[in-house]
Design a protein around this motif. Structure first.
Motif, PDB file in Angstrom:
ATOM      1  N   GLY A 272       0.819  -1.216   0.000  1.00  0.00           N
ATOM      2  CA  GLY A 272       0.000   0.000   0.000  1.00  0.00           C
ATOM      3  C   GLY A 272       0.850   1.261   0.000  1.00  0.00           C
ATOM      4  O   GLY A 272       0.562   2.216  -0.743  1.00  0.00           O
ATOM      5  N   TRP A 275       2.429   1.675  -3.401  1.00  0.00           N
ATOM      6  CA  TRP A 275       1.407   2.158  -4.339  1.00  0.00           C
ATOM      7  C   TRP A 275       1.188   3.663  -4.177  1.00  0.00           C
ATOM      8  O   TRP A 275       1.115   4.402  -5.168  1.00  0.00           O
ATOM      9  CB  TRP A 275       0.107   1.400  -4.095  1.00  0.00           C
ATOM     10  N   ALA A 336     -10.046  -2.409   0.270  1.00  0.00           N
ATOM     11  CA  ALA A 336      -9.037  -2.752  -0.736  1.00  0.00           C
ATOM     12  C   ALA A 336      -9.496  -2.363  -2.140  1.00  0.00           C
ATOM     13  O   ALA A 336      -8.674  -2.018  -3.003  1.00  0.00           O
ATOM     14  CB  ALA A 336      -8.712  -4.239  -0.676  1.00  0.00           C
ATOM     15  N   PHE A 339      -8.375   0.950  -3.838  1.00  0.00           N
ATOM     16  CA  PHE A 339      -7.153   0.975  -4.636  1.00  0.00           C
ATOM     17  C   PHE A 339      -7.463   0.678  -6.105  1.00  0.00           C
ATOM     18  O   PHE A 339      -6.858   1.246  -7.014  1.00  0.00           O
ATOM     19  CB  PHE A 339      -6.152  -0.054  -4.114  1.00  0.00           C
ATOM     20  N   TYR A 413       3.198  -8.134  -6.775  1.00  0.00           N
ATOM     21  CA  TYR A 413       2.617  -6.825  -7.091  1.00  0.00           C
ATOM     22  C   TYR A 413       3.034  -6.312  -8.461  1.00  0.00           C
ATOM     23  O   TYR A 413       2.201  -5.878  -9.259  1.00  0.00           O
ATOM     24  CB  TYR A 413       3.016  -5.824  -6.003  1.00  0.00           C
ATOM     25  N   TRP A 422      -5.077  -5.614  -6.426  1.00  0.00           N
ATOM     26  CA  TRP A 422      -5.910  -5.174  -5.306  1.00  0.00           C
ATOM     27  C   TRP A 422      -7.259  -5.894  -5.277  1.00  0.00           C
ATOM     28  O   TRP A 422      -7.862  -6.042  -4.209  1.00  0.00           O
ATOM     29  CB  TRP A 422      -6.089  -3.662  -5.342  1.00  0.00           C
ATOM     30  N   ASP A 425      -6.378  -8.882  -3.276  1.00  0.00           N
ATOM     31  CA  ASP A 425      -6.331  -8.549  -1.852  1.00  0.00           C
ATOM     32  C   ASP A 425      -7.737  -8.483  -1.264  1.00  0.00           C
ATOM     33  O   ASP A 425      -8.003  -9.005  -0.176  1.00  0.00           O
ATOM     34  CB  ASP A 425      -5.613  -7.210  -1.672  1.00  0.00           C
TER      35      ASP A 425
END
Length: 451
Positions: A272, A275, A336, A339, A413, A422, A425
């Motif tokens: 995170g 990102w 999540a 994102f 990722y 995401w 996730d």
């Protein structure tokens, strides 16, 4: 009759009040988490910007041997080595509470375990003030956290009668608020000290706050249950009954069901932040500040949830504990997805509005307060007295496994699109919610909870 009525009213009023010991334990944990999160906020930067550089690394006791162990596949960069140290440290901090709980149940008692744990953690923070004792400091912090963390939480549960389920859950919510206040304030204070006076000054601030935590705990002893170990009377105690064994297995299953949400939630601290740094239009705001957003959200939402659950309880419409946990898992998944939405709404330069990052991090903090305090409350109530501290400490195994698996999932990722990663996730969190929803009724029965 009037006297009897007055006594009943007094008893009812007492049942609605939180005991003074809750505030002692909450203040202790606030100072301890201030210390812990303040130290960990500096740890990775300290290693990469000073400790592992020439002129420092060769002075650290045992560091060359540890590096040789980690480099069994070949040489690695300082950043990779620092990441491995950080990962193992973070994982063991969440693994050792089950050992600390077992020691408290069998030998030390909760009070002695917490006291020794606080002293070890203070010594660990002080040991961070020298490059040479860096690894010794980490060992002291791991051992100290193991003795302190689970046993503090276990004492919260003992403050309430067995049938006071609703107020116990609100008590754990207040307790968790102390954790999150410390998590917000700690990095700000230690980071400022480190920026002005150097890394070791930041670690010294963490040591001072750990001593404050110990002082609060010792001052408030009169408000806490005795917490004596059951091991001293072990010969007089019968083994676990079939019903107790059933509850132990049910508690362990509930802990295991929290692993998916631990994977999804802790991802924001790892991928995170990457990102945010890569994709979000931040201006002069550093990406690292986002590590405080989820904890801030937990602080803000706590009084709202306490008031909501109290209001629902008075009207007999409060959700049961497992339903609250399921909702927390679902909110994690939804958070999540911010994102994903942010990435899909990037501008022509690939930059994302900061609002999507704030919503994602804030939502994770809100979700945490729906499931984690309630989980601790359930375990403290359902776990047999003979293994109560052990199983409360065992709750942190969900974080241990979750953080470890999160690191592996996060390694994909850069190989996936933003939306795919995401969404994965989110799906992990939603999967945990579905599993618990399916198992809710049998688990409620096995744990002895009301439905």
């Amino acid at each position: 009759m009037a006297t009897l009525a007055e006594q009943e009213r007094d008893a009812a009023a007492t049942a609605r009040r939180h005991p003074p010991g809750l505030y002692v334990l909450s203040a202790t944990e606030l100072a301890e988490r201030f210390s812990y999160y303040g130290m960990t906020a500096l740890l990775a930067l300290y290693m990469t910007k000073q400790l592992l550089l020439p002129g420092h690394a060769e002075n650290v006791l045992g560091l060359s041997a540890l590096r040789s162990l980690f480099e069994f596949r070949g040489p690695m960069a300082d950043q990779a080595f620092a990441s491995l140290i950080y990962g193992w440290y973070g994982g063991l901090v969440y693994f050792t509470p089950i050992v600390g709980g077992w020691l408290a149940d069998r030998f030390l008692g909760k009070k002695m375990a917490v006291t020794i744990g606080a002293l070890l953690m203070a010594a660990g923070h002080l040991a961070m003030s020298l490059d040479q004792t860096f690894l010794i400091a980490l060992v002291l912090l791991i051992l100290g956290s193991g003795l302190l963390k689970g046993n503090i939480a276990a004492q919260v549960g003992t403050l309430y009668p067995a049938d006071a389920e609703s107020i116990r859950e609100r008590g754990f919510t207040i307790f968790s608020t102390g954790i999150n206040i410390g998590a917000v304030a700690g990095p700000l204070a230690t980071g400022a000290a480190a920026a002005v006076y150097g890394w070791h000054a930041g670690f010294a601030v963490a040591a001072f706050l750990m001593l404050i935590a110990l002082a609060i705990y010792l001052w408030g002893q009169r408000h806490l249950p005795s917490g004596k170990p059951v091991g001293k009377e072990r010969a007089a105690l019968p083994p676990l009954t079939p019903e107790e064994r059933k509850r132990v297995w049910a508690v362990l299953l509930l802990i295991a069901l929290n692993i998916p949400v631990a994977i999804a939630y802790t991802m924001i601290w790892n991928v995170g932040i990457v990102w945010v740094d890569e994709k979000v239009s931040l201006g002069i705001v550093p990406a690292s500040w986002f590590n405080s957003v989820d904890s801030f959200a937990s602080v803000v939402i706590a009084p709202v949830l306490v008031a909501l659950w109290a209001w629902q309880s008075r009207r007999n419409v409060e959700p049961d504990a497992l339903t609250k946990i399921i909702l927390g898992f679902a909110i994690t998944g939804l958070s999540a997805l911010f994102f994903v939405v942010g990435g899909l709404n990037a501008d022509a330069n690939g930059k994302v509005s900061v609002i999507w990052a704030l919503l994602a991090f804030f939502g994770m903090g809100v979700a945490f307060m729906w499931y984690w305090p309630v989980l601790l409350s359930v375990i403290s109530k359902a776990a047999p007295a003979k293994v109560n501290s052990t199983l409360v400490g065992g709750s942190y195994l969900a974080l241990f496994f979750g953080a470890t698996i999160m690191g592996w999932v996060g390694s994909f990722y850069e190989e996936m699109s933003n939306a795919a990663f995401w969404s994965l996730d989110a799906a992990i969190a939603f999967g945990g919610a579905v599993l618990l929803l399916v198992l809710r009724k049998p688990l409620n029965n096995a744990l002895g909870l009301c439905t």
